[in-house]
Design an enzyme around this catalytic site. Structure first.
Site, PDB file in Angstrom:
ATOM      1  N   ASP A  17       0.834  -1.205   0.000  1.00 59.17           N
ATOM      2  CA  ASP A  17       0.000   0.000   0.000  1.00 59.17           C
ATOM      3  C   ASP A  17       0.869   1.255   0.000  1.00 59.17           C
ATOM      4  O   ASP A  17       1.874   1.333   0.703  1.00 59.17           O
ATOM      5  CB  ASP A  17      -0.877  -0.031   1.260  1.00 59.17           C
ATOM      6  N   GLU A  28       0.525  -0.174  -4.908  1.00 62.08           N
ATOM      7  CA  GLU A  28      -0.226   1.060  -5.063  1.00 62.08           C
ATOM      8  C   GLU A  28       0.807   2.175  -5.013  1.00 62.08           C
ATOM      9  O   GLU A  28       1.569   2.273  -4.049  1.00 62.08           O
ATOM     10  CB  GLU A  28      -1.253   1.262  -3.950  1.00 62.08           C
TER      11      GLU A  28
END
Length: 400
Positions: free
Chosen positions: A55, A91
């Site tokens: 993330d 991400e």
């Protein structure tokens, strides 16, 4: 809520860099690096996960050689490479291509694609959506959407208006489409909305079917959000379960954040934003499986099944044969993308019409094969009259 600050603040964190979550993690400390790498290996070894999603790597600050992300992927490959294929996904709001080139990362979430689709289906253009609008960039949203389908990133070094005109991204057209994960909603884009609305409540069925047809059949990897495949209308709120002090801070922080937007000028609207720590907020986010009994929801589910079957039979077998692609902007809300295939006298084309006007398609011949169309009622118009109606996406294959 993070007790590492209590007993390892000076070793674990780097006050030199700030992130949305506080001080950056000090990856230069070898014990900190080992902690995170061992953690990743543990999930893969003991729990047999097929992969991991990393993330917000744009918030990772590490100029070591190799950096933490490169070392992590290297360790995963060394540990499991002979026996298992591990998927490492990223991400990365910075749109960097380097981790997708040689660092062992399988693919990256493509927010650019989502943002373009969201504008076309909802007409929302505030916040980061402004970076894909004609009024701010002198290019229509259809240009950015077509570029994501053809080349991966919409922003490949251009200045971002939303990010104070700072350059964003790097060249990505040389990468395989399989390096990009496309989606029309996810936990961030739904859960970070004030009232957690899904796309089902923000758009109409024809537009939703058009977007599904576009991204489920594109050569990039599609990611379906839970319940999307049958048109779930249940909201997905931002919820958490912290102690009283931290819960209050999160609640007030959320409301302060939304107060900056014009549509939340009314204090009553701000007060109506669900409390993240209220158990009702969590319960209200659960899927309503009874919706599957509705005729309209069954129709959407069958449509998704049809598209995924077409993808399996006609799209997946040709993805690795793609040698180049190009895109054209037809108008502000319509586009086409063409993929040429190696060792094959065939090309794959998509035409997407999100505009309010029908499109006249001149180059459809008797040799053109219709792979899929989002609105079955539009099939005859396309084939017989060479017209693509509004809110319709079609996929074609044709010879060179």
């Amino acid at each position: 809520g993070n007790y590492l600050y209590v007993y390892a603040k000076s070793k674990f964190f780097d006050e030199k860099y700030q992130t949305p979550w506080g001080n950056a993690i000090n990856f230069k400390n070898k014990n900190v690096r080992k902690f995170f790498i061992d953690n990743a290996l543990y999930w893969l070894k003991e729990y047999h996960f097929d992969g991991l999603r990393l993330d917000a790597i744009h918030a990772v600050h590490d100029d070591s050689e190799p950096d933490i992300l490169e070392e992590l992927s290297s360790q995963v490959q060394q540990t499991f490479g002979k026996d298992r294929h591990i998927h490492l996904m990223l991400e990365n709001d910075n749109n960097e291509a380097r981790y997708l080139e040689k660092s062992g990362y399988s693919a990256q979430w493509n927010d650019d694609f989502h943002h373009c689709i969201h504008i076309l289906t909802t007409n929302e253009t505030d916040g980061y959506y402004e970076d894909y609008t004609l009024s701010k960039t002198q290019k229509p949203v259809s240009y950015y959407l077509a570029r994501t389908l053809s080349e991966g990133f919409a922003y490949q070094g251009e200045k971002s208006h939303y990010r104070n005109n700072k350059p964003r991204g790097g060249k990505s057209s040389h990468l395989s489409p399989l390096k990009f994960i496309n989606f029309i909603q996810n936990h961030d884009q739904v859960g970070n909305r004030a009232f957690g609305e899904r796309i089902t409540l923000l758009s109409d069925i024809d537009l939703i079917k058009a977007t599904a047809c576009l991204y489920l059949l594109s050569p990039s990897i599609p990611m379906i959000y839970m319940g999307e495949e049958w048109g779930c209308t249940t909201p997905f709120y931002f919820f958490c379960d912290f102690n009283e002090e931290l819960s209050l801070a999160v609640k007030n922080g959320r409301r302060k954040e939304f107060s900056k937007f014009p549509q939340f000028n009314d204090p009553k609207i701000i007060e109506s934003i669900p409390d993240p720590s209220d158990e009702k907020t969590f319960a209200g986010s659960k899927l309503n499986w009874s919706e599957l009994e509705n005729i309209s929801n069954k129709e959407i589910l069958n449509f998704y099944k049809l598209l995924l079957n077409i993808r399996k039979e006609q799209i997946i077998p040709i993805i690795n044969n793609i040698k180049k692609s190009k895109f054209d902007v037809i108008n502000d809300m319509a586009l086409q993308v063409l993929w040429e295939l190696e060792n094959d006298e065939k090309k794959l084309k998509v035409i997407a019409n999100f505009s309010k006007d029908v499109l006249k398609i001149e180059d459809i011949s008797k040799k053109t094969h219709l792979v899929a169309i989002s609105n079955s009622h539009s099939k005859d118009f396309l084939i017989n009259e060479k017209i693509l109606p509004t809110k319709t996406v079609c996929w074609l294959t044709e010879p060179f």
